[in-house]
Design an enzyme around this catalytic site. Structure first.
Site, short mmCIF file in Angstrom:
data_model
loop_
_atom_site.label_atom_id
_atom_site.label_comp_id
_atom_site.label_asym_id
_atom_site.label_seq_id
_atom_site.Cartn_x
_atom_site.Cartn_y
_atom_site.Cartn_z
N GLY A 1 -32.11 20.16 -13.10
CA GLY A 1 -30.69 20.48 -13.16
C GLY A 1 -30.33 21.56 -14.17
N GLY B 1 -33.91 20.49 -5.51
CA GLY B 1 -32.56 19.90 -5.45
C GLY B 1 -31.55 20.96 -5.03
N GLU C 1 -41.78 15.70 -12.16
CA GLU C 1 -40.48 16.31 -12.45
C GLU C 1 -40.17 16.12 -13.93
OE1 GLU C 1 -37.92 16.76 -8.84
OE2 GLU C 1 -37.61 14.67 -9.40
N SER D 1 -35.50 22.33 -11.02
CA SER D 1 -34.91 23.67 -11.04
C SER D 1 -35.76 24.71 -10.30
CB SER D 1 -34.62 24.11 -12.48
OG SER D 1 -33.76 23.16 -13.09
N TRP E 1 -30.87 15.86 -1.72
CA TRP E 1 -29.45 16.24 -1.63
C TRP E 1 -28.60 15.52 -2.68
CZ3 TRP E 1 -28.43 16.15 4.44
CH2 TRP E 1 -29.33 17.04 5.04
N LYS E 2 -29.19 14.58 -3.40
CA LYS E 2 -28.49 13.82 -4.44
C LYS E 2 -27.14 13.33 -3.89
CE LYS E 2 -30.94 16.39 -7.94
NZ LYS E 2 -31.27 16.38 -9.34
N HIS F 1 -36.52 8.37 -9.35
CA HIS F 1 -35.97 9.65 -9.83
C HIS F 1 -35.37 9.47 -11.21
CE1 HIS F 1 -33.40 13.17 -10.24
NE2 HIS F 1 -34.24 13.75 -9.40
P1 PGA Z 1 -32.87 20.51 -9.18
O1 PGA Z 1 -33.19 18.97 -8.87
O2 PGA Z 1 -33.79 21.32 -8.28
O3 PGA Z 1 -31.45 20.67 -8.84
O4 PGA Z 1 -33.19 20.73 -10.63
C1 PGA Z 1 -34.51 18.55 -8.76
C2 PGA Z 1 -34.61 17.06 -8.68
O5 PGA Z 1 -33.84 16.36 -9.33
O6 PGA Z 1 -35.48 16.57 -7.98
#
Ligand code: PGA
Length: 259
Positions: free
Chosen positions: A173, A235, A167, A214, A10-11, A95
């Protein structure tokens, strides 16, 4: 038999009340998910309430970071002991946003991995090459070097509890994930690196490696088909409850096919 994994980061996208509302909206999907390991990663301040709300739902809750030390003069940090008291089961470590924006290094990541393992939390260990490393054909070398440093001294049994989240930095993002067909052999090569580090391993097949960057409903089915991918870490796209529900559904179906 490994369970397929669906992680949702969820950042810092949700305030505490929004996080609770989101937990409320997705809580029911956990019970539908047979054979999956589901976890969500809210902000620290929302952990207490989200953990309470999701208790017994089949969706586990993790933190997005933690200190490597248990206690002491570490202003602004959060201890593994506090996380455990709240019923947190997972913890994201390394991360790319932590590395790029907050100066985390492989050395501190290695310490945090050990702390999480010692306390029985499941580390979600994030790593990936950046755009320049990819351009220069260094992906596999860079990732292998990081594994050697980060996993040094961690035993085979413990390493199998880690969720390795591949990742690629350039794929986070943005609009498009990395190409599923390109991700698969990279994860395959990571299994070979792990098999070298852990000679008792059967070609790295015991290790749990997921892809993140993404992921959305368009690329989800194709990513799921890749044999080396044990799950997906999502994300932004996972913050829409209907999308999350559909991802759980598709993954549950896939997991049933594999049994
Ligand atoms: P995102 O983020 O799916 O929005 O690209 C993925 C992540 O940072 O783990």
């Amino acid at each position: 038999m490994k369970r397929m994994i669906l992680g949702s980061g969820w950042k810092m996208f949700l305030s505490d009340s929004e996080a609770l509302a989101h937990a409320e909206a997705i809580a029911a999907y956990g019970t539908e998910a047979q054979g999956l390991e589901l976890f969500v990663l809210p902000s620290f301040t929302a952990l207490h309430r989200v953990t309470e709300r999701l208790a017994g739902s089949g969706i586990r809750v993790g933190a997005q970071n933690m200190a490597w030390a248990e206690k002491g003069a570490f202003t602004g940090e959060v201890s593994v002991l506090s996380l455990k008291e709240m019923g947190v089961t997972h913890v994201e470590i390394g991360h790319t946003e932590r590395r790029e924006l907050f100066g985390e290094t492989v050395a501190t990541i290695a310490l945090k991995l050990r702390t999480a393992l010692q306390h029985g939390l499941t580390p979600v260990y994030c790593f990936g090459e950046n755009a320049a490393e990819k351009r220069n054909g260094q992906t596999e070398r860079v990732l292998a070097e990081e594994f050697r440093e980060a996993l040094h001294g961690i035993g085979f049994e413990e390493a199998q509890t880690i969720i390795f989240a591949y990742e690629p930095v350039w794929a986070i993002g943005v609009a498009q994930s990395a190409e599923p067909e390109e991700v698969n052999p990279i994860i395959g090569s990571l299994r070979s690196v792990l098999a070298e580090l852990y000679p008792s391993s059967k070609e790295g097949s015991e290790f749990r490696i997921v892809y993140g960057g993404s992921v959305n409903l368009d690329n989800f089915p194709k990513l799921l088909e890749q044999p080396h991918i044990d799950g997906l870490f999502v994300g932004r796209a996972s913050l829409v409850p209907e999308n999350y529900a559909e991802m759980v559904r598709q993954m549950t179906r896939k997991a049933a096919e594999q049994r």
